[in-house]
Design an enzyme around this catalytic site. Sequence first.
Site, PDB file in Angstrom:
ATOM      1  N   ARG A  81       4.920   3.049 -63.554  1.00 40.93           N
ATOM      2  CA  ARG A  81       3.540   3.012 -64.059  1.00 40.93           C
ATOM      3  C   ARG A  81       3.007   1.587 -63.959  1.00 40.93           C
ATOM      4  NH1 ARG A  81       3.656   5.063 -69.830  1.00 40.93           N
ATOM      5  NH2 ARG A  81       3.941   7.081 -68.834  1.00 40.93           N
ATOM      6  N   ARG A 150       0.643  -1.262 -74.891  1.00 43.77           N
ATOM      7  CA  ARG A 150       0.534  -0.612 -73.586  1.00 43.77           C
ATOM      8  C   ARG A 150      -0.777  -0.982 -72.888  1.00 43.77           C
ATOM      9  NH1 ARG A 150       3.758   4.191 -73.376  1.00 43.77           N
ATOM     10  NH2 ARG A 150       5.726   3.797 -74.448  1.00 43.77           N
ATOM     11  N   LYS A 216       5.817   2.321 -79.353  1.00 38.90           N
ATOM     12  CA  LYS A 216       4.693   1.892 -78.515  1.00 38.90           C
ATOM     13  C   LYS A 216       3.451   1.634 -79.358  1.00 38.90           C
ATOM     14  CE  LYS A 216       3.935   6.782 -77.527  1.00 38.90           C
ATOM     15  NZ  LYS A 216       4.053   7.816 -76.494  1.00 38.90           N
ATOM     16  N   LYS A 218      -0.917   1.283 -78.839  1.00 45.12           N
ATOM     17  CA  LYS A 218      -1.997   1.552 -77.894  1.00 45.12           C
ATOM     18  C   LYS A 218      -3.333   1.019 -78.415  1.00 45.12           C
ATOM     19  CE  LYS A 218       0.263   5.650 -75.958  1.00 45.12           C
ATOM     20  NZ  LYS A 218       0.178   7.099 -75.689  1.00 45.12           N
ATOM     21  N   CYS A 437      -1.160  16.895 -68.903  1.00 45.23           N
ATOM     22  CA  CYS A 437      -0.115  15.903 -68.645  1.00 45.23           C
ATOM     23  C   CYS A 437       0.730  16.360 -67.457  1.00 45.23           C
ATOM     24  CB  CYS A 437       0.763  15.717 -69.884  1.00 45.23           C
ATOM     25  SG  CYS A 437       1.818  17.145 -70.239  1.00 45.23           S
ATOM     26  N   CYS A 443       8.945  15.363 -66.008  1.00 42.36           N
ATOM     27  CA  CYS A 443       9.061  14.838 -67.369  1.00 42.36           C
ATOM     28  C   CYS A 443      10.256  15.459 -68.083  1.00 42.36           C
ATOM     29  CB  CYS A 443       7.784  15.104 -68.157  1.00 42.36           C
ATOM     30  SG  CYS A 443       7.897  14.493 -69.861  1.00 42.36           S
ATOM     31  N   CYS A 482       4.587  19.379 -74.038  1.00 40.60           N
ATOM     32  CA  CYS A 482       5.348  19.135 -75.267  1.00 40.60           C
ATOM     33  C   CYS A 482       4.399  18.551 -76.298  1.00 40.60           C
ATOM     34  CB  CYS A 482       6.538  18.200 -74.981  1.00 40.60           C
ATOM     35  SG  CYS A 482       6.096  16.446 -74.926  1.00 40.60           S
ATOM     36  N   CYS A 486       0.437  13.324 -74.608  1.00 41.55           N
ATOM     37  CA  CYS A 486      -0.026  12.436 -73.536  1.00 41.55           C
ATOM     38  C   CYS A 486      -1.427  12.762 -73.033  1.00 41.55           C
ATOM     39  CB  CYS A 486       0.975  12.448 -72.377  1.00 41.55           C
ATOM     40  SG  CYS A 486       2.550  11.667 -72.793  1.00 41.55           S
TER      41      CYS A 486
END
Length: 572
Positions: A81, A150, A216, A218, A437, A443, A482, A486
């Site tokens: 990414r 991120r 993470k 954001k 996603c 994934c 899931c 995302c």
Amino acid sequence: MVNPILKAPDGPPSDVERIKKESNYLRGTLKEVMLDRMSAGIPDDDNRLMKHHGSYLQDDRDLRNERQKQKLEPAYQFMLRVRLPGGVATPNQWLVMDELAQKNGNGTLKLTTRQTFQMHGILKWNMKNTIQAIHATLLDTIAACGDVNRNVMCNSNPYQSKIHSEVYEWSKKLSNDLLPRTRAYHEVWLDEEKVAGTPELEEVEPMYGPLYLPRKFKIGIAVPPSNDIDVFSQDLGFIAIVEDGKLVGFNVAIGGGMGMTHGDKATYPQLAKVIGFCTPEQMYDVAEKTITIQRDYGNRSVRKNARFKYTVDRLGLETVKAELENRLGWSLDEAKPYHFDHNGDRYGWVEGIEGTWNFTLLIQNGRVADFDGYKLMTGLREIAKIHTGDFRLTPNQNVIIANVSSENKQKISQLIEQYSLTDGKHYTALRRSSMACVALPTCGLAMAESERYLPVLLEKIEEIIDENGLRNEEITIRMTGCPNGCARPALGEIAFIGKAVGKYNMHLGAAFDGSRLNKMYRENIGEEEILSELRVLLARYAKERQEGEHFGDFVIRAGVVKAVTDGTNFHD
């Protein structure tokens, strides 16, 4: 300085904390294991560290069972990414990403919901030269994943270009200034030599510390009236305040996040809450001090409760605000009025400033590829060869061919027509408002299909849409494989969150402008039940809606679901 009155949760550190502690500032043994050709995979400890370098080790789950039967290791590959603040890329950067996808990836690019590029299918021995080629275009993959800040998002609407340009510069500055200071990335991938005789103890992370963040983090910047970045889904959101055509500052919102765990009411999506206003020059200080609060008080014992939203909820919003202002040494001003009216993209040609034009292209679920009868990737490649402006990746997985000169507009229009590139006008507004996603097969967390299945499901929903005269009604619809969130499913007016293969939890009732979460309507249902429910609900909406009423508002007013006031009642 840590406030002695406030406390982080008790409990032993998670194993990820051990890995970071022993990693020598994210180095681990990555340099050595990436040279090992005995396996296409890497040890789990190093894979945890790889996230901070912008990559995950995955395997092709379509092949997993067959390879297991043949006693072969999984079909390991890496997802890579890019860090791309605000989603702005040059034509040359686009061409290099395209070339690398063909050469080292699976021949496609994924435009993510955080406005950046992802490549899938990269083999271990191609990782280093791929990252070096990206670096040569003045891009990198540092901190695109991992327990750090991120990719910083910002509004991408071309009709607000002057303000967008200024906001973009702030997003880029934030992204750069909040990077980890370790040289691990440069040493592992770019062959930077450690300075001889430099003691290991001299390396420090002044903001992150040796353990980095608990999870993470954001950040996103929105420019009203567009909330395309879903500012309330961010750990830290900035809402641009424009007065008399000038950017005067930002309202500050804290504590958003989309992820949860099925069946665990201690986890939930949450919307960020506005706590005040700062000037543009104060933005970095606010971001840095907010991050240090999460560093000091986030949950390092239970990772599923480690996001900043849980820190805010546990300590209390006012307590966190007071601690932030204590660390700043000054107080936030009172929040200023603002108004959002949508969180989608505006397609087709839109005139910009100073005689420039912008064309927003629909990229279904963000997958740039050449499909049967639709040479999308080739068309964009040919446009990039003559384009003199830039490409803007949107938070809804689309792309804007931006800053097109009047002289170049006809040439680009001809290429758009030649390759039948679409602004989606021949699709329903529902499809233009959809997002999914990656999910299967790459994934490792996916419980169900998403990107590959949503277009199939949409074809069947669109029959119901057309039957009820709703073809041009914008309804946000999102799907994830899931519950990690995302594609920001908790903010879809209609959303499907994968539970098992072919089974989804169906959620309804988010706000069209991204200001209200949805709520679970049906649990663990398949396609037949999904279509049955929507057949009734969409017919009711067509007949009973009030003028200008969005679907998410209708299902709440009609009593189909109750409004979610905060994340803790999301499951109720």
